[in-house]
Write a protein that holds these residues in place. Structure first.
Motif, PDB file in Angstrom:
ATOM      1  N   LYS A   1     -12.861   9.383   0.162  1.00  0.00           N
ATOM      2  CA  LYS A   1     -14.176  10.004  -0.019  1.00  0.00           C
ATOM      3  C   LYS A   1     -14.147  11.275  -0.855  1.00  0.00           C
ATOM      4  CE  LYS A   1     -15.676   8.380   4.554  1.00  0.00           C
ATOM      5  NZ  LYS A   1     -16.084   8.812   5.924  1.00  0.00           N
ATOM      6  N   THR A   2     -12.972  11.856  -1.036  1.00  0.00           N
ATOM      7  CA  THR A   2     -12.898  13.153  -1.711  1.00  0.00           C
ATOM      8  C   THR A   2     -11.903  13.125  -2.871  1.00  0.00           C
ATOM      9  OG1 THR A   2     -11.110  13.972  -0.287  1.00  0.00           O
ATOM     10  CG2 THR A   2     -13.384  14.310   0.485  1.00  0.00           C
ATOM     11  N   ARG A   3     -12.009  14.140  -3.705  1.00  0.00           N
ATOM     12  CA  ARG A   3     -11.077  14.297  -4.825  1.00  0.00           C
ATOM     13  C   ARG A   3      -9.648  14.439  -4.318  1.00  0.00           C
ATOM     14  NH1 ARG A   3      -9.080  19.009  -6.645  1.00  0.00           N
ATOM     15  NH2 ARG A   3     -10.610  20.130  -5.391  1.00  0.00           N
ATOM     16  N   GLU A   4      -9.479  15.197  -3.240  1.00  0.00           N
ATOM     17  CA  GLU A   4      -8.144  15.424  -2.686  1.00  0.00           C
ATOM     18  C   GLU A   4      -7.507  14.122  -2.192  1.00  0.00           C
ATOM     19  OE1 GLU A   4     -10.430  19.106  -2.777  1.00  0.00           O
ATOM     20  OE2 GLU A   4     -10.849  17.141  -1.881  1.00  0.00           O
ATOM     21  N   MET A   5      -8.320  13.277  -1.578  1.00  0.00           N
ATOM     22  CA  MET A   5      -7.807  11.988  -1.091  1.00  0.00           C
ATOM     23  C   MET A   5      -7.426  11.087  -2.260  1.00  0.00           C
ATOM     24  SD  MET A   5     -10.368  11.189   2.119  1.00  0.00           S
ATOM     25  CE  MET A   5      -9.418   9.814   2.790  1.00  0.00           C
ATOM     26  N   LYS A   6      -8.204  11.143  -3.327  1.00  0.00           N
ATOM     27  CA  LYS A   6      -7.884  10.360  -4.524  1.00  0.00           C
ATOM     28  C   LYS A   6      -6.548  10.811  -5.106  1.00  0.00           C
ATOM     29  CE  LYS A   6      -9.215   9.772  -9.354  1.00  0.00           C
ATOM     30  NZ  LYS A   6     -10.249   9.945 -10.404  1.00  0.00           N
ATOM     31  N   ILE A   7      -6.360  12.111  -5.233  1.00  0.00           N
ATOM     32  CA  ILE A   7      -5.116  12.659  -5.788  1.00  0.00           C
ATOM     33  C   ILE A   7      -3.928  12.252  -4.925  1.00  0.00           C
ATOM     34  CG2 ILE A   7      -3.861  14.809  -6.258  1.00  0.00           C
ATOM     35  CD1 ILE A   7      -6.677  16.031  -6.916  1.00  0.00           C
ATOM     36  N   ASN A   8      -4.084  12.389  -3.622  1.00  0.00           N
ATOM     37  CA  ASN A   8      -3.034  11.998  -2.677  1.00  0.00           C
ATOM     38  C   ASN A   8      -2.674  10.526  -2.859  1.00  0.00           C
ATOM     39  OD1 ASN A   8      -1.583  11.251  -0.286  1.00  0.00           O
ATOM     40  ND2 ASN A   8      -2.483  12.976   0.801  1.00  0.00           N
ATOM     41  N   CYS A   9      -3.678   9.691  -2.966  1.00  0.00           N
ATOM     42  CA  CYS A   9      -3.477   8.247  -3.107  1.00  0.00           C
ATOM     43  C   CYS A   9      -2.757   7.907  -4.413  1.00  0.00           C
ATOM     44  CB  CYS A   9      -4.831   7.542  -3.049  1.00  0.00           C
ATOM     45  SG  CYS A   9      -4.725   5.745  -2.986  1.00  0.00           S
ATOM     46  N   LEU A  10      -3.168   8.552  -5.501  1.00  0.00           N
ATOM     47  CA  LEU A  10      -2.547   8.278  -6.803  1.00  0.00           C
ATOM     48  C   LEU A  10      -1.104   8.765  -6.860  1.00  0.00           C
ATOM     49  CD1 LEU A  10      -5.471   9.062  -9.301  1.00  0.00           C
ATOM     50  CD2 LEU A  10      -4.621   6.824  -8.561  1.00  0.00           C
ATOM     51  N   ILE A  11      -0.838   9.898  -6.241  1.00  0.00           N
ATOM     52  CA  ILE A  11       0.541  10.405  -6.186  1.00  0.00           C
ATOM     53  C   ILE A  11       1.435   9.388  -5.477  1.00  0.00           C
ATOM     54  CG2 ILE A  11       2.054  12.131  -5.102  1.00  0.00           C
ATOM     55  CD1 ILE A  11      -0.157  14.210  -5.609  1.00  0.00           C
ATOM     56  N   GLN A  12       0.981   8.928  -4.329  1.00  0.00           N
ATOM     57  CA  GLN A  12       1.789   7.994  -3.545  1.00  0.00           C
ATOM     58  C   GLN A  12       1.923   6.631  -4.225  1.00  0.00           C
ATOM     59  OE1 GLN A  12       1.686   7.976   0.768  1.00  0.00           O
ATOM     60  NE2 GLN A  12      -0.065   9.359   0.715  1.00  0.00           N
ATOM     61  N   ALA A  13       0.864   6.203  -4.905  1.00  0.00           N
ATOM     62  CA  ALA A  13       0.923   4.916  -5.611  1.00  0.00           C
ATOM     63  C   ALA A  13       1.954   4.970  -6.739  1.00  0.00           C
ATOM     64  CB  ALA A  13      -0.450   4.557  -6.166  1.00  0.00           C
ATOM     65  N   GLN A  14       1.966   6.084  -7.460  1.00  0.00           N
ATOM     66  CA  GLN A  14       2.934   6.239  -8.551  1.00  0.00           C
ATOM     67  C   GLN A  14       4.355   6.292  -8.010  1.00  0.00           C
ATOM     68  OE1 GLN A  14       2.876   5.983 -11.637  1.00  0.00           O
ATOM     69  NE2 GLN A  14       4.040   7.500 -12.757  1.00  0.00           N
ATOM     70  N   LEU A  15       4.563   7.051  -6.952  1.00  0.00           N
ATOM     71  CA  LEU A  15       5.904   7.173  -6.374  1.00  0.00           C
ATOM     72  C   LEU A  15       6.373   5.856  -5.757  1.00  0.00           C
ATOM     73  CD1 LEU A  15       5.686  10.690  -4.648  1.00  0.00           C
ATOM     74  CD2 LEU A  15       6.636  10.126  -6.883  1.00  0.00           C
TER      75      LEU A  15
ATOM     76  N   THR B   1       0.836  -1.204   0.000  1.00  0.00           N
ATOM     77  CA  THR B   1       0.000   0.000   0.000  1.00  0.00           C
ATOM     78  C   THR B   1       0.872   1.257   0.000  1.00  0.00           C
ATOM     79  OG1 THR B   1      -0.130  -0.106   2.423  1.00  0.00           O
ATOM     80  CG2 THR B   1      -1.923  -1.137   1.175  1.00  0.00           C
ATOM     81  N   ILE B   2       0.221   2.404  -0.022  1.00  0.00           N
ATOM     82  CA  ILE B   2       0.946   3.671  -0.119  1.00  0.00           C
ATOM     83  C   ILE B   2       1.746   3.965   1.152  1.00  0.00           C
ATOM     84  CG2 ILE B   2      -0.641   4.641  -1.807  1.00  0.00           C
ATOM     85  CD1 ILE B   2      -2.024   6.165   0.416  1.00  0.00           C
ATOM     86  N   ARG B   3       2.712   4.822   1.011  1.00  0.00           N
ATOM     87  CA  ARG B   3       3.669   5.115   2.097  1.00  0.00           C
ATOM     88  C   ARG B   3       3.004   5.805   3.288  1.00  0.00           C
ATOM     89  NH1 ARG B   3       9.231   8.590   1.031  1.00  0.00           N
ATOM     90  NH2 ARG B   3      10.000   8.680   3.173  1.00  0.00           N
ATOM     91  N   PHE B   4       2.129   6.756   3.011  1.00  0.00           N
ATOM     92  CA  PHE B   4       1.452   7.499   4.077  1.00  0.00           C
ATOM     93  C   PHE B   4      -0.057   7.263   3.972  1.00  0.00           C
ATOM     94  CE2 PHE B   4       5.138  10.252   2.834  1.00  0.00           C
ATOM     95  CZ  PHE B   4       5.920  10.025   3.958  1.00  0.00           C
ATOM     96  N   PRO B   5      -0.550   6.177   4.567  1.00  0.00           N
ATOM     97  CA  PRO B   5      -1.990   5.876   4.470  1.00  0.00           C
ATOM     98  C   PRO B   5      -2.837   6.979   5.100  1.00  0.00           C
ATOM     99  CG  PRO B   5      -0.751   4.008   5.348  1.00  0.00           C
ATOM    100  CD  PRO B   5       0.180   5.181   5.359  1.00  0.00           C
ATOM    101  N   MET B   6      -3.995   7.210   4.503  1.00  0.00           N
ATOM    102  CA  MET B   6      -4.928   8.209   5.027  1.00  0.00           C
ATOM    103  C   MET B   6      -5.978   7.528   5.892  1.00  0.00           C
ATOM    104  SD  MET B   6      -5.332  10.388   1.508  1.00  0.00           S
ATOM    105  CE  MET B   6      -5.042   8.925   0.490  1.00  0.00           C
ATOM    106  N   GLU B   7      -6.490   8.253   6.844  1.00  0.00           N
ATOM    107  CA  GLU B   7      -7.500   7.698   7.743  1.00  0.00           C
ATOM    108  C   GLU B   7      -8.830   7.529   7.018  1.00  0.00           C
ATOM    109  OE1 GLU B   7      -7.933   9.792  11.380  1.00  0.00           O
ATOM    110  OE2 GLU B   7      -5.794   9.736  11.883  1.00  0.00           O
ATOM    111  N   GLY B   8      -9.498   6.429   7.320  1.00  0.00           N
ATOM    112  CA  GLY B   8     -10.822   6.202   6.754  1.00  0.00           C
ATOM    113  C   GLY B   8     -10.787   5.804   5.290  1.00  0.00           C
ATOM    114  N   LYS B   9     -11.948   5.907   4.663  1.00  0.00           N
ATOM    115  CA  LYS B   9     -12.101   5.558   3.253  1.00  0.00           C
ATOM    116  C   LYS B   9     -11.784   6.757   2.360  1.00  0.00           C
ATOM    117  CE  LYS B   9     -13.925   1.397   4.030  1.00  0.00           C
ATOM    118  NZ  LYS B   9     -13.322   0.134   3.554  1.00  0.00           N
TER     119      LYS B   9
END
Length: 212
Positions: A70-84, A60-68
């Motif tokens: 739910k937002t565009r910002e969380m999606k962007i954060n997740c995709l950035i970390q997944a790519q890196l 999984t990603i390096r810095f997991p976010m709390e919860g599910k």
């Protein structure tokens, strides 16, 4: 600001930086930038994104976010970390979104590091912004084992194969036999020679320190 085509609202957000922000906090700030307003969170993407964020059985990603997610910002954060993190994204639309995020993110991170360099008393934030700009440029974390992904013809799958084989530095790739490398990557000659040739042409730096 105009030099990098940065939105005014993005600049206003970065003016709130205190100077002690961590890498994780900077990624969160960048995920909120106006430059990514066209990225949408679709319902059918949430399952994939949540698995990238937290999954006991997968990387999984390096810095997991709390919860599910739910937002565009969380999606962007997740995709950035997944790519890196070189985590495969098994969805064409998400892959397209990731490409768009990194095209704009490259400008944003470069501006951020330039902006912080002009400010005072923010060494920690400046250092992390420079690391993040480097990560965006290479599409890898600064401490990633997937160094081979920076080479031409090496994508996520081949890079993962090289990591699994212990080829986690350019020196190790340079030292390995070309035929053995082809066996690891399941490629035909002269692929191994081409990869080794690419590594041999990389600049090598050396620093000598002498105490006076």
């Amino acid at each position: 600001m105009a030099w990098y085509y940065i939105a005014f609202d993005t600049v206003k957000q970065f003016f709130t930086i205190k100077g002690r922000e961590t890498l994780n906090e900077l990624i969160t700030m960048i995920s909120n930038c106006t430059e990514f307003m066209d990225v949408k969170l679709r319902t059918n993407e949430k399952k994939i994104l949540n698995a990238l964020n937290k999954d006991k059985d997968k990387i999984t990603i390096r810095f997991p976010m709390e919860g599910k997610i739910k937002t565009r910002e969380m999606k962007i954060n997740c995709l950035i970390q997944a790519q890196l993190g070189c985590i495969p994204i098994q969805d064409f639309t998400l892959t397209q979104d990731t490409g768009r995020i990194f095209r704009n993110g490259l400008r944003v991170t470069r501006w951020l590091s330039d902006f912080l360099a002009s400010c005072k008393n923010n060494f920690s934030a400046l250092l992390n912004s420079l690391i993040l700009a480097k990560c965006f440029r290479c599409k890898l974390w600064e401490n990633s084992l997937h160094v081979s992904k920076q080479l031409e013809k090496i994508g996520v799958s081949l890079s993962n194969a090289m990591v699994n084989a212990g080829l986690t530095s350019f020196k190790k790739i340079e030292d390995i036999n070309a035929r053995e490398l082809e066996l690891i990557l399941n490629r035909h000659p002269p692929f191994g020679n081409q990869i080794k040739e690419s590594v041999l042409h990389l600049p090598k730096y050396k620093l000598d320190i002498e105490q006076v």
